[in-house]
Enzyme design. Structure first.
Site, PDB file in Angstrom:
ATOM      1  N   CYS A 103       0.353  -0.960  -0.082  1.00  0.00           N
ATOM      2  CA  CYS A 103      -0.013  -0.044  -0.295  1.00  0.00           C
ATOM      3  C   CYS A 103       0.688   1.129   0.311  1.00  0.00           C
ATOM      4  CB  CYS A 103      -0.780  -0.307   1.103  1.00  0.00           C
ATOM      5  SG  CYS A 103      -1.924  -1.285   1.638  1.00  0.00           S
ATOM      6  N   ARG A 155       3.895   0.309  -4.844  1.00  0.00           N
ATOM      7  CA  ARG A 155       3.655  -0.760  -2.864  1.00  0.00           C
ATOM      8  C   ARG A 155       1.899  -1.539  -2.955  1.00  0.00           C
ATOM      9  NH1 ARG A 155       7.636   1.173   0.219  1.00  0.00           N
ATOM     10  NH2 ARG A 155       5.981   0.384   2.262  1.00  0.00           N
ATOM     11  N   TRP A 177      -2.878  -2.638  -1.697  1.00  0.00           N
ATOM     12  CA  TRP A 177      -2.613  -3.847  -1.961  1.00  0.00           C
ATOM     13  C   TRP A 177      -3.431  -4.603  -0.484  1.00  0.00           C
ATOM     14  CZ3 TRP A 177      -0.596  -8.341   0.895  1.00  0.00           C
ATOM     15  CH2 TRP A 177      -0.644  -9.128  -0.100  1.00  0.00           C
ATOM     16  N   ASN A 196      -1.404   1.409   6.187  1.00  0.00           N
ATOM     17  CA  ASN A 196      -1.030  -0.054   5.999  1.00  0.00           C
ATOM     18  C   ASN A 196      -0.609  -0.703   6.421  1.00  0.00           C
ATOM     19  OD1 ASN A 196       0.661  -1.549   3.667  1.00  0.00           O
ATOM     20  ND2 ASN A 196       2.438   0.342   3.904  1.00  0.00           N
ATOM     21  N   GLY A 197      -1.256  -1.680   5.997  1.00  0.00           N
ATOM     22  CA  GLY A 197      -0.665  -3.091   7.361  1.00  0.00           C
ATOM     23  C   GLY A 197      -1.657  -3.785   7.800  1.00  0.00           C
ATOM     24  N   GLU A 232      15.998 -18.470  -8.407  1.00  0.00           N
ATOM     25  CA  GLU A 232      15.575 -16.757  -9.062  1.00  0.00           C
ATOM     26  C   GLU A 232      14.859 -17.010  -9.991  1.00  0.00           C
ATOM     27  OE1 GLU A 232      14.809 -14.036  -7.641  1.00  0.00           O
ATOM     28  OE2 GLU A 232      15.592 -12.617  -8.937  1.00  0.00           O
ATOM     29  N   LYS A 260      12.372 -15.179 -11.118  1.00  0.00           N
ATOM     30  CA  LYS A 260      11.679 -14.195 -12.135  1.00  0.00           C
ATOM     31  C   LYS A 260      10.802 -14.708 -13.559  1.00  0.00           C
ATOM     32  CE  LYS A 260      13.036 -11.295 -10.807  1.00  0.00           C
ATOM     33  NZ  LYS A 260      13.795 -11.140  -9.788  1.00  0.00           N
ATOM     34  N   GLU A 297       7.143 -14.823 -11.966  1.00  0.00           N
ATOM     35  CA  GLU A 297       6.263 -13.175 -11.350  1.00  0.00           C
ATOM     36  C   GLU A 297       5.622 -12.390 -12.566  1.00  0.00           C
ATOM     37  OE1 GLU A 297       8.171 -10.740  -8.306  1.00  0.00           O
ATOM     38  OE2 GLU A 297       9.545 -11.372  -9.382  1.00  0.00           O
ATOM     39  N   HIS A 306      16.087 -37.582  -9.576  1.00  0.00           N
ATOM     40  CA  HIS A 306      15.241 -37.830  -7.953  1.00  0.00           C
ATOM     41  C   HIS A 306      14.024 -37.309  -8.465  1.00  0.00           C
ATOM     42  CE1 HIS A 306      19.247 -39.150  -7.076  1.00  0.00           C
ATOM     43  NE2 HIS A 306      20.043 -37.812  -7.696  1.00  0.00           N
ATOM     44  N   LYS A 354       5.365  -3.956  -4.353  1.00  0.00           N
ATOM     45  CA  LYS A 354       7.229  -3.798  -4.197  1.00  0.00           C
ATOM     46  C   LYS A 354       7.317  -4.560  -2.894  1.00  0.00           C
ATOM     47  CE  LYS A 354      11.163  -3.180  -5.250  1.00  0.00           C
ATOM     48  NZ  LYS A 354      11.859  -3.846  -6.659  1.00  0.00           N
TER      49      LYS A 354
END
Ligand code: M6R
Length: 590
Positions: free
Chosen positions: A2, A28, A73, A99-100, A468, A472, A475, A491, A585
């Site tokens: 947010c 955000r 968000w 926010n939170g 990683e 990438k 997302e 395996h 973010k």
């Protein structure tokens, strides 16, 4: 998550100013947006679902010097106009953005409903303005009412309150960032600096457990617990406005990938004395644990290999979201190294809290100066990558790996050798990132972007880069991608390989090259299409992305073409790589 931005001062276009600034914080949260502007004795609220970037700020040019805005968000309640912030009190005189998460909101809501308050949204946030109104009716000032409300909350929050009666903004934080921008006869307050960087570079950081009351000509900081006034230091921010813009690039992600021509070299320029002090702390400690989330966590996993191979030293990586379970192992002599681009990730802050409770020392490697992680740590190293705006972390990762590798060399007593290896890798990356190279990778993305699944393999320090790579690709392009240690394929995961399945192999010129080639042969025998990122070409590759031979810096070099590939996979699929669905973010909730 947010974005929060508020203004109090002598300008008359507070509404359009906060909307313009909020656009800089869209990374955000981008589910929905809203703004509250004080006009005469009223609050005018506008909100909607969707992104703030498309909103015309001119329409908010009310004549007012007081406004707050928010980009969301979603955590509590779906993505609807009703749930978008700001939320108002019962009497409509108090507006709040948040926010939170207020964990005990249901309890507070029930208590307020019994007193006759009615609620219009499904959010936890809406209890805040109602509670403040309820406390104010007993004769409390706005500041006291916000303080009393905060004492009743459990959870993590950053809140910003606008009140028509006092012509002031009151903000409070416990866990979610808020920064005050100091102007001439005006104050700005935001969850991140880019919101007001065009207006001022002078800031005051609000710390956890603190609140601030802002009027156009004064800012009074207090402890939420005691109400005692706190004197704050003014800090000048080094970032320039241009650093936060995407310039000639279509997306921030591509700009930030290209920034790596210089950012790795900037990361290497660390103060020698400080690096040696930290190297000594690592040598002297009883157990060194690295901790981070997501991409930063992959930098830590690569560091496990740097410390093992370069410094012959055992360090351990624990994801921050799992760190609490490790408190049994922590000692006052333990050293915890946390890594974070934003320095605001809730799980990382929680891991630091666990470490501090055990009396352990914490070293932070961050990109954002003055961030919560940077301020809470015993030692801090900045990677100096410059602002990273795209949700997908790119230049921060390579900066983090460069700093961790440098420390590993320092622990080995070979700081200069490490510096030279990294500077050389930086120069090679500069050469590599040319238009022909980018086009070659775009061509491979054109071949691959219709596939539904992709697998990535690596060995040694390329294994974390395989993980990683999967993050990438997933997302930004929403293609199902999974990374494996190359030797683990046989395996189990090899059962997934069919004719034409794209498999990316990350390689170096090192002691594991022969093993990697064997693993690639195993994939090839099952029909896989091999896309190799490697300094050398081998005939079994279907596509070859050449990378310079960079020795221990190979994982830093190898991840860059995958960042480019991910970017083009997203663009070719018509997705916005800067703001992928369901993400934001900095993840400031647990
Ligand atoms: O700001 P941080 O480095 O603490 O963020 C950690 C992760 O949330 C972040 O790396 C995330 O995984 C990225 N979106 C990956 O590109």
């Amino acid at each position: 998550m947010c974005g929060i931005f508020g203004y109090v001062g002598s300008r008359e276009d507070a509404g359009s100013l906060v909307i313009k600034g909020l656009k800089k914080l869209e990374y955000r949260g981008y589910d929905s947006w809203g703004v509250a502007v004080q006009t005469n004795a009223h609050i005018e609220v506008s909100k909607d679902v969707g992104r703030i970037s498309g909103v015309d700020h001119e329409q908010f040019k009310h004549s007012s010097g007081l406004a707050i805005a928010h980009s969301r968000w979603a955590t509590h309640g779906g993505v609807t106009k009703q749930n978008a912030h700001p939320h108002l009190s019962e009497d409509g005189k108090i507006a709040v953005v948040h926010n939170g998460i207020i964990e005990n909101y249901l309890e507070l809501k029930k208590m307020l409903q019994k007193k006759g308050h009615t609620f219009k949204s499904e959010t936890d946030t809406e209890v805040i303005p109602h509670l403040i109104q309820d406390l104010k009716k007993d004769g409390m000032t706005l500041e006291d009412a916000v303080r009393a409300a905060c004492q009743m909350f459990t959870g993590r929050y950053g809140i910003l309150v606008l009140d028509t009666e006092t012509h002031a903004l009151v903000a409070a934080r416990t866990g979610s960032p808020l920064i005050v921008g100091v102007g001439e006869g005006e104050y700005f307050i935001a969850s991140d600096i880019p919101a007001f960087l065009e207006q001022t570079r002078i800031v005051n950081y609000l710390d956890d457990g603190e609140m601030v009351c802002l009027e156009s000509n004064k800012a009074i900081f207090r402890s939420i617990e005691t109400g005692k006034e706190i004197q704050k230091r003014k800090i000048e921010i080094a970032w320039k406005v241009e650093d936060t813009e995407k310039g000639e690039y279509e997306h921030y992600m591509l700009k930030e990938i290209m920034d790596q021509k210089e950012s790795i070299i900037r990361a290497v320029h660390q103060d020698e004395e400080q690096i040696m002090t930290l190297a000594k702390a690592i040598k002297d400690c009883v157990g060194c644990i690295l901790s981070a989330c997501g991409t930063a966590g992959k930098a830590c996993m690569a560091a496990d290999y740097f410390f093992s191979i370069i410094a012959k030293r055992h360090v351990n990586f624990v994801p921050s979201s799992e760190f609490k379970i490790y408190h049994h192992f922590l000692l006052p002599e333990s050293l915890i190294v946390v890594v974070s681009q934003s320095g605001e990730t809730a799980d990382v802050l929680e891991a630091m809290k666990t470490a501090k409770e055990a009396g352990s020392k914490v070293l932070a490697i961050v990109n954002v100066e003055g961030s919560s992680v940077a301020r809470a740590a015993d030692y801090t190293l900045l990677i100096n990558a410059g602002p990273e705006r795209a949700v997908a972390s790119t230049k921060a990762l390579t900066g983090q790996m460069a700093v961790l590798m440098l420390i590993a060399y320092a622990v080995a007593g070979k700081l200069n050798e490490g510096r030279m290896a990294l500077l050389e890798a930086g120069a090679k990356i500069n050469d590599m990132l040319n238009p022909r190279y980018i086009d070659h990778i775009k061509g491979i993305a054109e071949v691959l972007h219709h596939h539904k699944d992709m697998y990535i393999i690596g060995k040694s320090w390329n294994y974390p880069m395989a993980l990683e790579s999967a993050i990438k690709i997933q997302e930004v392009s929403y293609i199902h991608a999974q990374g494996f240690a190359a030797g683990e394929l046989k395996h189990g995961p090899i059962a997934l390989i069919e004719e034409g399945t794209p498999c990316i192999a990350l390689m170096g010129n090192d002691e594991v090259t022969a093993d990697m080639l064997s693993n690639i042969m195993e994939l090839k025998a099952r029909g896989a299409t091999i896309i190799a990122v490697s300094p050398e070409r081998h005939e079994i590759f279907d596509h070859w992305i050449k990378v310079p031979d960079a020795g221990p810096a190979q994982p830093i070099v190898n991840i860059i073409p995958i960042q480019i590939l991910s970017y083009y996979l997203a663009v070719l699929k018509g997705k916005d790589p800067d703001m992928p669905r369901n993400l934001a973010k900095s993840v400031t909730v647990k």
